[in-house]
Each structure stands twice: as structure tokens, then as C-alpha cells.
Design an enzyme around this catalytic site. Structure first.
Site, PDB file in Angstrom:
ATOM      1  N   ALA A   1       4.499   4.013   3.081  1.00  0.00           N
ATOM      2  CA  ALA A   1       4.034   2.786   2.422  1.00  0.00           C
ATOM      3  C   ALA A   1       4.166   1.631   3.398  1.00  0.00           C
ATOM      4  CB  ALA A   1       4.868   2.504   1.176  1.00  0.00           C
ATOM      5  N   LYS A   2       3.592   0.528   3.076  1.00  0.00           N
ATOM      6  CA  LYS A   2       3.792  -0.690   3.864  1.00  0.00           C
ATOM      7  C   LYS A   2       3.451  -1.887   2.998  1.00  0.00           C
ATOM      8  CE  LYS A   2       5.094  -1.565   8.102  1.00  0.00           C
ATOM      9  NZ  LYS A   2       6.038  -0.746   8.867  1.00  0.00           N
ATOM     10  N   GLY A   3       4.094  -3.017   3.282  1.00  0.00           N
ATOM     11  CA  GLY A   3       3.805  -4.235   2.539  1.00  0.00           C
ATOM     12  C   GLY A   3       3.585  -5.384   3.496  1.00  0.00           C
TER      13      GLY A   3
ATOM     14  N   VAL B   1       0.855  -1.191   0.000  1.00  0.00           N
ATOM     15  CA  VAL B   1       0.000   0.000   0.000  1.00  0.00           C
ATOM     16  C   VAL B   1       0.885   1.232   0.000  1.00  0.00           C
ATOM     17  CG1 VAL B   1      -1.705   1.323   1.308  1.00  0.00           C
ATOM     18  CG2 VAL B   1      -1.845  -1.178   1.262  1.00  0.00           C
TER      19      VAL B   1
END
Ligand code: NAD
Length: 437
Positions: free
Chosen positions: A125-127, A80
């Protein structure tokens, strides 16, 4: 030489984000409440409010992996991108069975505010991949990582989106990500990830960075309150990466660390604990303080309510709650952990005049050195540990002063001051850039 696979090593640098503890208050919910309050304080335009709450892009991908038994398994992965107004997006990747898109969205937003508060020119962001890394072999984790990277090859990039380790991912996982990206690009691209081994472009000082930031912001808070380190006592909850290094550096500054703790309980010594001895003890005794004889055993609950000048919760979320906040005697709470204080506890601490250095500022040393790592990779020139530390100290002190200034200007607690800074920065940048249409 056999090909070493260090998948069991812990992440030396965990990109900040609230841990999701579903049994207690939801830290993201708390974070959004604080964001909302800051938005009210500065009378944020409703359109801008809507914009800042929404992620820019969401990527969902299926990751097929051939498991060691020859069977094919498909995992679900996310990335995201919450916001890129201030620069390329930045955020960790977590592997865990309960990773959900909602959680990753929340963590991505958290990164936007964190970067903005410390003045790192990144968006958030992050995953995440929904998987159980504990039941997977190193080879399976490697294949999962490489395929996740390949599927998102157009998303990642040094000028676009830069991942880092998070829960259950580490330097080795970052090395695989770097390698996969580099193979696709037909050149070695070290700046595509941070939190990687020093041998392939990692930064000096990164391992200590979060604890160091806790120390720097605590020193700034002592300064603000007119307290001298040599007159101050400190209690530190949690003795992992952040807590042990934070305690060691605070001691180096002249503070007396009278209590430390880990999951096995608390340890108190009114004359001050020998932190180096405690660190050596942990290294040689199964990574815990259990049985440490340089202090008297106390409970974690007792540690939190000790009569000290500084309390540094550096373990996990939801430790200072409505139940124990009224008993906190510290003048300063330095939040090394993410989300250690619940909103109802915050109210009590504020009413009692406790200065809380919020997590979003206090533990941002890690993301700051992640930024330095990216800068060094792009320069192709690597700094000494002294230079890294000097620059980190400067950025953390500046960030503290700016947040404190906002706190004074709007007459709000530091936590809200930090969100005000973040909103003003990201919102201000958006206004300058304008809405592309
Ligand atoms: P870690 O796993 O190295 O250490 C955690 C420590 O907390 C251990 O000593 C553990 O025994 C202790 N602990 C666990 N439960 C406890 C309890 N109930 N009471 C007392 N102690 C307890 O983790 P870390 O990297 O030091 O991270 C700690 C916190 O800081 C987390 O909230 C993390 O998200 C946050 N954080 C870490 C970094 C980083 O760079 N490592 C960066 C930003 C934020």
C-alpha cells in the site's frame, strides 16, 4: 514540560519505494519493465498478470485544515491498497507538493513486491497528501495528519492496512496517526503504524535496519563469489541513514571501506576510512562530510568507478547509467538506494558479470524490521536489539538465497530473480485462495 513537536526530524525509517525523478528515467517505468521480464520468464498467465498489475482499492479524500492564520485550506490525500493476498497491506505515507495518484499507485505496487521478496506477510500500500510540508507549521501538519487519519479510519487498522513514514513524514507524524486512530477506537492501538518512537511501541534496531540489510546481503554475495570480507574493498555512495550504517557494519565485518560520499562530494583513503570518525564529523559539521580530513576529496563520479570489490550506491536513483556503467569495476553492486541503476546500465553490468543485489532485496531490511515492530506491538512483548538483529540477519540471508536460487534456475540476473520470487509468491497465494465471486 512543553509539548515537544519533532516535525523537523528526518524519517528514521523510510518505507521503500522508488523516488520519482521526473527529469530522468522514471524508476516506476523501469520497475514495471523488470516485472514484465520476470512475468515472461515464468510464462505468467495473462489473467494473473492483469491482476498483479492492478491496485485492489484506491481511496481519495479531501482534507480540510484550519491554517494558523485562521483560513481554511483543503488538501488532497490518497491511500492506495495494491494487494492484500499475503496479509494486511503495508506502506508509507508521503507529504510532498508533487504527490500524485499515479505515483502513489506505483509506490503501492512496489511495496507488494518488496514484502513478498523478503517473506514479510504483508501486501502493498502507499499513501500521500499533496502539500508543501516545508511551508507548514508543526500545528498545521498535526491537524492535517489527524484529519487524514480520521477520514481513512475504516481503511487503516492492524489487521487491515498499516502505514509508516515516507518522504517528509517521521516518527512524530506516526505518533499523531497512532493517537488519532486510538482515540476513535477507544483503546491504544500501537500496531496500527510502524516507524513510531520506541516509547510508544517502536522497535529497537529499526534505525539501523536498512543499512544492516545492505551489509547482510553483501556478505551473502561475497560468500557466493568465494570472496573473504577481509580481502575486500568497498565504496559507498551516500552517507545518510543507509550509507553510513551500511559502511560502518561492512567495516565491522572486516571489509576495507576506501571511499564514502555525500551531496558535497566523495572522500577516498586507500588505507581505509575511519567510519566512526566520519559519522562523528557529520554530526558536528552540519550533517555533511564537507571538509572531512580523514580522506582525499574525489568526485562522486570517480567514486562510482573506483577499482573496488563492492560498490554500494546508497544515495538516490539513477546514479549508475548507460554513461558510466561500462566503467564500473566493482564485482558486486549492493543497491542500498532505490532505483540507483537504470535499465540500460543493468544490461551493461550483467554483460560484464557484475553481481547486482537489487534494491528490492538489498534495502528491504527496513520493511522487515517494520514487520517485527508490528509483531512486537501485537504480542505486547518487546525484543532486545540483539534479537531484532539476529532475526533480521536470518530473514535477509534466506531472502538472498531464495533469490539467488531463482537466478540460477531461470538463468537471469538477480533483479529478475527477485521479481520472479515476488510474482510466484503473490500469484501462488492467489491461486490457493481462489477468486471470490
Ligand atoms: P538520507 O537522506 O539519510 O541520506 C541520503 C545521503 O545521500 C546523504 O548523505 C546525501 O548527502 C547523499 N546524497 C544525496 N545526493 C547525492 C549525490 N548526488 N551524490 C552522493 N550523495 C548524495 O537518506 P537514506 O534514508 O539514507 O536513503 C537513501 C536511499 O535509500 C534512498 O534512495 C531511499 O529511498 C533508500 N531507502 C532508505 C530506507 C531507509 O530505511 N532509510 C529504506 C529503503 C530504501
Amino acid at each position: 514540560m512543553p509539548f515537544e513537536r519533532n516535525v523537523d526530524q528526518r524519517a528514521v525509517y523510510q518505507e521503500p519505494g522508488p523516488l520519482m525523478d521526473r527529469e530522468h528515467d522514471n524508476p516506476f517505468q523501469s520497475m514495471m519493465e523488470q516485472f514484465d521480464e520476470a512475468a515472461r520468464v515464468i510464462d505468467l498467465d495473462p489473467g494473473l498478470y492483469e491482476y498483479l498489475r492492478s491496485p485492489a482499492r484506491i481511496h481519495i479524500t479531501s482534507i480540510p485544515v484550519t491554517m494558523d492564520d485562521g483560513k481554511l485550506k483543503v488538501f488532497e490525500g490518497f491511500r492506495v491498497i495494491h494487494n492484500e493476498v499475503l496479509g494486511p497491506s503495508k506502506g508509507g505515507i508521503r507529504y510532498a507538493p508533487d504527490v500524485t495518484l499515479d505515483e502513489v499507485k506505483a509506490l503501492a505496487a512496489w511495496m507488494t513486491w518488496k514484502c513478498a521478496v523478503v517473506g514479510v506477510p504483508f501486501g502493498g500500500a502507499k499513501g500521500g497528501v499533496t502539500c508543501d510540508p516545508r511551508s507548514m507549521s508543526p500545528g498545521e501538519i498535526e491537524r492535517l495528519t489527524r484529519r487524514y487519519t480520521a477520514n481513512l479510519i475504516d481503511v487503516f487498522g492492524p489487521e487491515k492496512d498499516i502505514p509508516a513514514p515516507d518522504m517528509n513524514t517521521n516518527e512524530q507524524v506516526m505518533a499523531w496517526l497512532l493517537d488519532t486512530y486510538s482515540m476513535h477506537m477507544r483503546r491504544t492501538e500501537t500496531a496500527v503504524v510502524t516507524g513510531k518512537p520506541i516509547l510508544i511501541g517502536g522497535s529497537e534496531g529499526r534505525r539501523e535496519a536498512t543499512g544492516r540489510g545492505v551489509m547482510t546481503t553483501t556478505m551473502a554475495a561475497l560468500d557466493t563469489l568465494g570472496l573473504r570480507p577481509s580481502q575486500c574493498t568497498v565504496a559507498v555512495q551516500g552517507f545518510g541513514n543507509v550509507g553510513s550504517i551500511g559502511a560502518q557494519l561492512l567495516r565491522e565485518q572486516g571489509c576495507k571501506v576506501v571511499a564514502i560520499s555525500d551531496v558535497t562530494g566523495g572522500y577516498y583513503n586507500a588505507n581505509g576510512i575511519d567510519i566512526e570518525a566520519a559519522m562523528r564529523y557529520v554530526e558536528t559539521h552540519g550533517k555533511t562530510l564537507e571538509g572531512f580530513d580523514g580522506a582525499e576529496p574525489i568526485s562522486n563520479e570517480e567514486l562510482l568507478t573506483l577499482d573496488v570489490d563492492v560498490l554500494a550506491p546508497c544515495a538516490k536513483e539513477n546514479q549508475i547509467t548507460g554513461k558510466n556503467a561500462a566503467n564500473i569495476k566493482a564485482k558486486i553492486v549492493a543497491e542500498g538506494a532505490n532505483g540507483p541503476t537504470t535499465p540500460d546500465a543493468d544490461e551493461v553490468l550483467n554483460a560484464n558479470g557484475v553481481l547486482v543485489i537489487p534494491d528490492i532485496l538489498c534495502n528491504a531490511g527496513g520493511v522487515t524490521v517494520s514487520y517485527f515492530e508490528w509483531v512486537q506491538d501485537r504480542q505486547g512483548y518487546f525484543w532486545t536489539k540483539e534479537r531484532v538483529n539476529r532475526r533480521l540477519d536470518r530473514m535477509m540471508r534466506t531472502a538472498f538465497d531464495k533469490v539467488y536460487e531463482a537466478t540460477q534456475k531461470y538463468d537471469v540476473p538477480m533483479r529478475i530473480g527477485a521479481y520472479v520470487i515476488a510474482i510466484e509468491k503473490v500469484g501462488g497465494a492467489l491461486k490457493l485462495r481462489g477468486i471470490y465471486a
